[in-house]
Write a protein that holds these residues in place. Structure first.
Motif, short mmCIF file in Angstrom:
data_model
loop_
_atom_site.label_atom_id
_atom_site.label_comp_id
_atom_site.label_asym_id
_atom_site.label_seq_id
_atom_site.Cartn_x
_atom_site.Cartn_y
_atom_site.Cartn_z
N SER A 103 -9.13 10.16 1.21
CA SER A 103 -8.93 8.71 1.20
C SER A 103 -10.26 8.07 1.55
O SER A 103 -10.84 8.37 2.60
N GLU A 134 0.81 -1.21 0.00
CA GLU A 134 0.00 0.00 0.00
C GLU A 134 0.85 1.27 0.00
O GLU A 134 0.47 2.26 -0.57
N SER A 135 1.93 1.28 0.70
CA SER A 135 2.57 2.56 0.98
C SER A 135 4.03 2.65 0.63
O SER A 135 4.67 3.64 0.91
N PHE A 179 -8.01 9.26 -3.26
CA PHE A 179 -7.11 8.12 -3.05
C PHE A 179 -7.94 6.87 -2.78
O PHE A 179 -8.79 6.85 -1.88
N HIS A 185 -7.66 2.92 -1.80
CA HIS A 185 -6.72 1.91 -1.27
C HIS A 185 -6.83 0.59 -2.03
O HIS A 185 -7.81 0.32 -2.74
N GLY A 235 -4.11 5.21 3.43
CA GLY A 235 -3.72 6.31 2.58
C GLY A 235 -3.32 7.57 3.33
O GLY A 235 -3.02 8.60 2.70
N CYS A 294 -1.69 10.89 1.57
CA CYS A 294 -2.59 12.04 1.46
C CYS A 294 -2.03 13.25 2.18
O CYS A 294 -2.21 14.39 1.73
N LYS A 312 -9.32 3.11 4.45
CA LYS A 312 -8.92 4.46 4.06
C LYS A 312 -7.72 4.97 4.85
O LYS A 312 -6.96 5.81 4.35
N ASN A 316 7.33 6.12 -1.70
CA ASN A 316 6.29 7.14 -1.63
C ASN A 316 6.81 8.49 -2.12
O ASN A 316 6.12 9.21 -2.84
#
Length: 360
Positions: A139, A52-53, A109, A111, A123, A127, A120, A328
């Protein structure tokens, strides 16, 4: 405008970032509503999940000084795949030193998590980074779940028809969130002329389909889907306002048909994808590498179509990357630069292999 929860009093549970506190947790919903966990290179039957990140040590929201508005309800009585009704919410991240009367571009955004899990809050960091760059960033949560037989350890056991329905529901929800935020743009200092959307994995697929999927195309692919699940553009809330997506980000997502991309609908897009992705192919292939699943098209064919149509398109490929690539900070810098060029009418085009900036 009501603003709550400054960054000094609120921290989020983020994938792979292992923060020390997790306030206001929603708990684990029936379909796994929690921030996505796991590594970024899991295959079709692996345990990796979706990244995800980015790298665990790469936080881009550390300098965030704006405000966060949490749990804004944007849809009600949304029916999930088991027939249960739920309300859907989003978190809104406001730019630093917000100036009343000034309007800011909006970024939605979405996910990831295979339409089965995620939240959410995953994110939050990204964000925050977007907000420091001058965007209002939202998000969103969306409805999850598509097969009881489908598990993270046995991805190919799921029903591909139910997977398509899950994707349809996610698009309904993303569109409802945009309608909600653009129905009263002055309340959140949003410029409704500049709406961008992006997502990761399932979120990338949702962003693509929120931009290109039409009601007619959905009913050709799944006859009767509108009758069964409701319309694409008016589900979840009855807000009548219109909007237009002006650009998008696809982070390692894919779509079922590139025929949906027409000159009229095409929007500037920036892509990030791993060439060894076994979940959403960078070129084309079966979703999750499962031969019983749908055939999908990843970043390369979508990029090529946009390029052929003369639409701004930039692609970043990691030749050794799987599902979840680039830091990121790298993605944030290149995404915001790309969108800033879109807003001033500058055409961007580029095919980059490795960590090379599309903006200097």
């Amino acid at each position: 405008m009501k603003k709550i929860l400054t960054p000094f009093f609120f921290c989020f549970s983020l994938i792979l970032l292992f923060p020390s506190c997790q306030p206001f947790l929603r708990g684990t919903a029936p379909h796994g509503r929690h921030p996505q966990q796991g590594g970024g290179n899991g295959g079709a039957g692996g345990s990796g999940g979706s990244n995800e990140s980015g790298p665990a040590n790469d936080k881009v929201g550390l300098n965030f000084q704006g405000d966060v508005i949490t749990d804004l309800q944007y849809a009600t009585n949304a029916v999930d795949y088991k027939g249960n009704k739920e309300s859907l919410a989003l978190d809104l991240y406001m730019p630093d030193k917000l100036k009343t009367g000034r309007k800011y571009p909006l970024y939605i955004f979405v996910h990831g998590g295979g339409f089965l899990r995620g939240d959410k809050r995953s994110g939050a960091d990204f964000c925050k980074g977007l907000a420091t760059k001058g965007f209002v960033a939202a998000s969103i949560n969306y409805r999850l779940g598509w097969s009881d037989a489908h598990t993270i350890s046995n991805l190919c056991a799921g029903d591909s028809i139910e997977l398509k329905k899950a994707g349809y529901r996610a698009v309904q929800d993303a569109k409802a969130a945009i309608r909600f935020l653009t129905s009263t743009p002055n309340e959140y200092e949003i410029d409704p002329n500049w709406i961008f959307i992006g997502g990761q994995s399932a979120g990338g697929a949702t962003a693509l389909n929120a931009t290109y999927l039409t009601e007619q195309a959905a009913n050709i692919d799944l006859p009767g889907i509108t009758t069964a699940l409701g319309p694409l553009d008016s589900y979840g809330n009855n807000l009548p306002n219109k909007y237009k997506i002006k650009g998008m980000v696809n982070n390692w997502g894919a779509m079922h048909s590139t025929a949906l991309i027409t000159k009229t609908l095409a929007v500037p897009t920036i892509f990030f994808h791993g060439e060894k992705d076994q979940i959403a192919p960078v070129d084309q292939g079966y979703a999750y590498t499962c031969p019983n699943f749908l055939w999908v098209y990843g970043s390369i064919p979508v990029y090529n179509i946009l390029k052929s149509l003369g639409v701004s398109a930039v692609i970043h490929l990691d030749p050794q990357g799987g599902h979840g690539v680039f830091s990121n900070s790298f993605r944030l810098d290149n995404i915001t630069c790309f969108f800033q060029n879109v807003m001033v009418g500058k055409h961007d085009e580029g095919y980059y292999v490795g960590e090379k900036n599309n903006c200097k």
